[in-house]
Write an enzyme that holds these catalytic residues in place. Structure first.
Site, PDB file in Angstrom:
ATOM      1  CG  ASN A   1      22.344  77.793  31.169  1.00  9.26           C
ATOM      2  OD1 ASN A   1      22.722  78.145  30.052  1.00  9.26           O
ATOM      3  ND2 ASN A   1      22.008  78.656  32.114  1.00  9.26           N
ATOM      4  CD1 TRP A   2      26.478  73.246  27.904  1.00  7.07           C
ATOM      5  CD2 TRP A   2      26.815  73.576  25.708  1.00  7.07           C
ATOM      6  NE1 TRP A   2      26.697  72.022  27.320  1.00  7.07           N
ATOM      7  CE2 TRP A   2      26.899  72.192  25.972  1.00  7.07           C
ATOM      8  CE3 TRP A   2      27.002  74.019  24.392  1.00  7.07           C
ATOM      9  CZ2 TRP A   2      27.153  71.255  24.967  1.00  7.07           C
ATOM     10  CZ3 TRP A   2      27.241  73.089  23.388  1.00  7.07           C
ATOM     11  CH2 TRP A   2      27.327  71.720  23.675  1.00  7.07           C
ATOM     12  CE  LYS A   3      24.931  79.482  34.015  1.00 12.44           C
ATOM     13  NZ  LYS A   3      25.150  79.952  35.372  1.00 12.44           N
TER      14      LYS A   3
ATOM     15  CG  HIS B   1      19.700  81.976  33.893  1.00 17.84           C
ATOM     16  ND1 HIS B   1      20.666  82.706  34.560  1.00 17.84           N
ATOM     17  CD2 HIS B   1      19.952  80.668  34.172  1.00 17.84           C
ATOM     18  CE1 HIS B   1      21.466  81.856  35.203  1.00 17.84           C
ATOM     19  NE2 HIS B   1      21.060  80.617  34.970  1.00 17.84           N
TER      20      HIS B   1
ATOM     21  CD  GLU C   1      24.227  83.380  34.755  1.00 17.38           C
ATOM     22  OE1 GLU C   1      24.218  83.025  33.559  1.00 17.38           O
ATOM     23  OE2 GLU C   1      24.666  82.653  35.671  1.00 17.38           O
TER      24      GLU C   1
ATOM     25  CD  GLU D   1      19.175  77.998  37.588  1.00 19.82           C
ATOM     26  OE1 GLU D   1      19.768  76.963  37.255  1.00 19.82           O
ATOM     27  OE2 GLU D   1      19.432  79.117  37.089  1.00 19.82           O
TER      28      GLU D   1
ATOM     29  N   GLY E   1      26.975  78.961  40.432  1.00 24.80           N
ATOM     30  CA  GLY E   1      28.396  79.111  40.126  1.00 24.80           C
ATOM     31  C   GLY E   1      29.265  79.400  41.338  1.00 24.80           C
TER      32      GLY E   1
ATOM     33  CB  SER F   1      26.629  74.634  43.157  1.00 23.36           C
ATOM     34  OG  SER F   1      27.138  75.949  42.985  1.00 23.36           O
TER      35      SER F   1
ATOM     36  N   GLY G   1      24.801  74.417  35.167  1.00 21.68           N
ATOM     37  CA  GLY G   1      25.740  75.245  34.421  1.00 21.68           C
ATOM     38  C   GLY G   1      27.088  74.565  34.314  1.00 21.68           C
ATOM     39  N   GLY G   2      28.001  74.932  35.195  1.00 18.67           N
ATOM     40  CA  GLY G   2      29.405  74.490  35.125  1.00 18.67           C
ATOM     41  C   GLY G   2      29.596  72.995  34.889  1.00 18.67           C
TER      42      GLY G   2
HETATM   43  O1  LIG Z   1      22.740  78.962  36.487  1.00 16.56           O
HETATM   44  C1  LIG Z   1      22.770  77.741  36.536  1.00 16.56           C
HETATM   45  C2  LIG Z   1      22.055  76.939  35.540  1.00 16.56           C
HETATM   46  O2  LIG Z   1      21.172  77.734  34.813  1.00 16.56           O
HETATM   47  C3  LIG Z   1      23.543  77.025  37.567  1.00 16.56           C
HETATM   48  O3  LIG Z   1      24.878  77.199  37.292  1.00 16.56           O
HETATM   49  P1  LIG Z   1      25.959  76.292  38.062  1.00 16.56           P
HETATM   50  O4  LIG Z   1      25.524  74.859  37.887  1.00 16.56           O
HETATM   51  O5  LIG Z   1      27.263  76.590  37.355  1.00 16.56           O
HETATM   52  O6  LIG Z   1      25.940  76.718  39.492  1.00 16.56           O
END
Ligand SMILES: O=C(CO)COP(=O)(O)O
Length: 251
Positions: free
Chosen positions: A10-12, A95, A97, A167, A173, A213, A234-235
């Site tokens: 997930n590149w956000k 998600h 967010e 999640e 994050g 994470s 994500g990251g």
């Molecule tokens: O929100 C996430 C994937 O959708 C998780 O993010 P991280 O892997 O950066 O913690």
């Protein structure tokens, strides 16, 4: 019943078109591993180029949102029709967010689930608790409400195709990941919810990822758990080497 593991990046809100192109060139071939499904969920602006680049590869491309209507006066929104037209296979829905910053409710997430299926796009639907909910021992209740809300009115066949991402919000994050045993316990519980909503066969085939994470160093541990079928990352999905290592680690 064996479920194909699925690693989704997930590149956000990261990466311009040239950055997406060079990322893809680096992972092509290498993030394609037999027995693992690889998905890149990119910003809308990258989707035309990524879906073209992914043609002839085993890498699937996903969006991170869609609007639940097919068209209309919804300034700034993107519909499932438009995503399908580009050749998008997956869409992340609900998600945390989007729930936290863009007011998405379980009802909206459910409408988006129906919109995705109307256009043959597979949802990766996210559920998970906030830190204070975990501390108040409400994790399962929160996941139950979100899961039941998301699947309202979907058929067993649609449910079986859906990917759920568990999640825990406090792990996103933050570098604080859920232990693999804790994540597995919640994910087994979510699978039991699908059994209650549908039947045993649907619960057996639905894929449930862990997210929060996940890194190359811990992905294998999650994948070793009985009910964890992959990761939404994500990251650690933003760098080609790390993304390739995540896919390798899911074998
Ligand atoms: O929100 C996430 C994937 O959708 C998780 O993010 P991280 O892997 O950066 O913690």
């Amino acid at each position: 019943m064996s479920r194909t593991p699925i690693i989704a990046g997930n590149w956000k809100m990261f990466k311009t078109v040239p950055e997406a192109e060079s990322f893809f060139a680096e992972v092509k071939g290498k993030a394609e591993v037999a027995g693992v499904e690889t998905v890149i969920c990119a910003p809308f602006t990258n989707l035309p180029v990524l879906t073209k680049l992914a043609e002839g590869t085993s890498i699937k491309i996903g969006a991170q949102n869609l609007h639940f209507e097919d068209s209309g006066a919804f300034t700034g929104e993107i519909s499932g029709v438009m995503l399908k037209d580009l050749g998008v296979d997956y869409v992340i829905l609900g998600h945390s967010e989007r729930r936290a910053y863009f007011g998405e409710t379980d009802e909206i997430v459910n409408k988006k689930m129906h919109a995705a299926f109307r256009h043959g796009i597979t949802p990766i639907v996210c559920v998970g608790e906030k830190l204070e909910e975990r501390e108040a021992d409400q994790t399962k209740e929160v996941c139950k409400v979100q899961t039941e809300g998301a699947f309202q009115g979907l058929t067993a066949e649609q449910a079986a195709q859906t990917v759920i991402a568990y999640e825990p919000i406090w792990a996103i994050g933050t570098g604080k990941s859920s232990t693999s045993a804790d994540a597995n316990e919640v994910i087994s519980y979510i699978r039991s919810l699908i059994k209650d909503l549908y039947d045993e066969a649907t619960a057996e085939v639905i894929r449930i990822q862990y997210g929060g994470s996940v890194k190359p160093e811990n992905v294998t541990e999650y994948m070793g758990q009985s009910d964890i079928d992959g990761a939404l990352v994500g990251g650690a999905s933003l760098q080609p080497a790390s993304f390739i290592a995540l896919v390798e680690g899911a074998k």
